[in-house]
Design a protein around this motif. Structure first.
Motif, mmCIF file in Angstrom:
data_model
loop_
_atom_site.group_PDB
_atom_site.id
_atom_site.type_symbol
_atom_site.label_atom_id
_atom_site.label_comp_id
_atom_site.label_asym_id
_atom_site.label_seq_id
_atom_site.Cartn_x
_atom_site.Cartn_y
_atom_site.Cartn_z
ATOM 1 N N GLY A 120 0.820 -1.210 0.000
ATOM 2 C CA GLY A 120 0.000 0.000 0.000
ATOM 3 C C GLY A 120 0.853 1.259 0.000
ATOM 4 O O GLY A 120 1.972 1.275 0.513
ATOM 5 N N GLU A 121 0.314 2.302 -0.582
ATOM 6 C CA GLU A 121 1.044 3.568 -0.722
ATOM 7 C C GLU A 121 1.572 4.088 0.607
ATOM 8 O O GLU A 121 2.753 4.419 0.733
ATOM 9 N N LYS B 60 5.548 4.318 1.594
ATOM 10 C CA LYS B 60 6.180 5.610 1.868
ATOM 11 C C LYS B 60 6.754 5.657 3.285
ATOM 12 O O LYS B 60 7.850 6.185 3.497
ATOM 13 N N ASP B 61 6.035 5.083 4.231
ATOM 14 C CA ASP B 61 6.547 5.017 5.607
ATOM 15 C C ASP B 61 7.832 4.202 5.670
ATOM 16 O O ASP B 61 8.774 4.561 6.372
ATOM 17 N N TYR B 62 7.869 3.109 4.935
ATOM 18 C CA TYR B 62 9.042 2.240 4.941
ATOM 19 C C TYR B 62 10.256 2.957 4.344
ATOM 20 O O TYR B 62 11.359 2.884 4.875
ATOM 21 N N ARG C 228 0.608 8.344 -6.234
ATOM 22 C CA ARG C 228 -0.524 7.726 -5.542
ATOM 23 C C ARG C 228 -0.652 6.266 -5.968
ATOM 24 O O ARG C 228 -0.346 5.909 -7.100
ATOM 25 N N GLY C 229 -1.117 5.450 -5.040
ATOM 26 C CA GLY C 229 -1.401 4.057 -5.339
ATOM 27 C C GLY C 229 -0.339 3.102 -4.841
ATOM 28 O O GLY C 229 0.754 3.509 -4.447
ATOM 29 N N PRO C 230 -0.659 1.818 -4.836
ATOM 30 C CA PRO C 230 0.267 0.807 -4.335
ATOM 31 C C PRO C 230 1.453 0.606 -5.281
ATOM 32 O O PRO C 230 1.403 0.965 -6.454
ATOM 33 N N VAL C 231 2.506 0.015 -4.731
ATOM 34 C CA VAL C 231 3.694 -0.331 -5.525
ATOM 35 C C VAL C 231 4.018 -1.798 -5.266
ATOM 36 O O VAL C 231 3.592 -2.381 -4.272
ATOM 37 N N LEU D 77 9.588 -1.290 -4.514
ATOM 38 C CA LEU D 77 9.990 -0.785 -3.211
ATOM 39 C C LEU D 77 11.452 -1.121 -2.936
ATOM 40 O O LEU D 77 12.218 -0.273 -2.473
ATOM 41 N N GLY D 78 11.867 -2.328 -3.259
ATOM 42 C CA GLY D 78 13.263 -2.724 -3.067
ATOM 43 C C GLY D 78 14.215 -1.877 -3.886
ATOM 44 O O GLY D 78 15.269 -1.460 -3.399
ATOM 45 N N ARG D 79 13.851 -1.609 -5.133
ATOM 46 C CA ARG D 79 14.708 -0.772 -5.992
ATOM 47 C C ARG D 79 14.784 0.657 -5.461
ATOM 48 O O ARG D 79 15.805 1.327 -5.597
ATOM 49 N N THR D 80 13.723 1.127 -4.834
ATOM 50 C CA THR D 80 13.718 2.466 -4.248
ATOM 51 C C THR D 80 14.661 2.532 -3.054
ATOM 52 O O THR D 80 15.415 3.493 -2.898
#
Length: 80
Positions: free
Chosen positions: A28-29, A33-35, A59-62, A67-70
């Motif tokens: 979830g978005e 973002k918190d992570y 906006r929206g899920p990833v 997330l890992g690449r970020t």
């Protein structure tokens, strides 16, 4: 008396591991973002820069892969 304390008893353990492939569930978005912010040690600018550099949507899920690449783009991750 347990099996381990009696030398006449033998026990075997079988483990079955299965590779389920890459994570396909979305994150979830808000959670994502918190992570990223937590991984950036609270540095909002670094977290935002990594998020944008990774090309993630505002906006929206990833995906877990996105997330890992970020997380790799965070300044601390580059030094390790």
């Amino acid at each position: 008396m347990s099996l381990a304390s009696n030398p006449k008893h033998k026990a075997r353990v079988v483990a079955h591991l299965m590779d389920l492939g890459p994570e396909t569930e979305s994150v979830g978005e808000g959670e994502a973002k918190d992570y990223v912010l937590q991984a950036a040690d609270g540095d909002k600018e670094a977290a935002l820069a990594a998020w944008q550099e990774a090309g993630l949507p505002e906006r929206g899920p990833v995906s877990a892969g996105q997330l890992g690449r970020t997380l790799v783009l965070l300044p601390d991750a580059r030094r390790t």
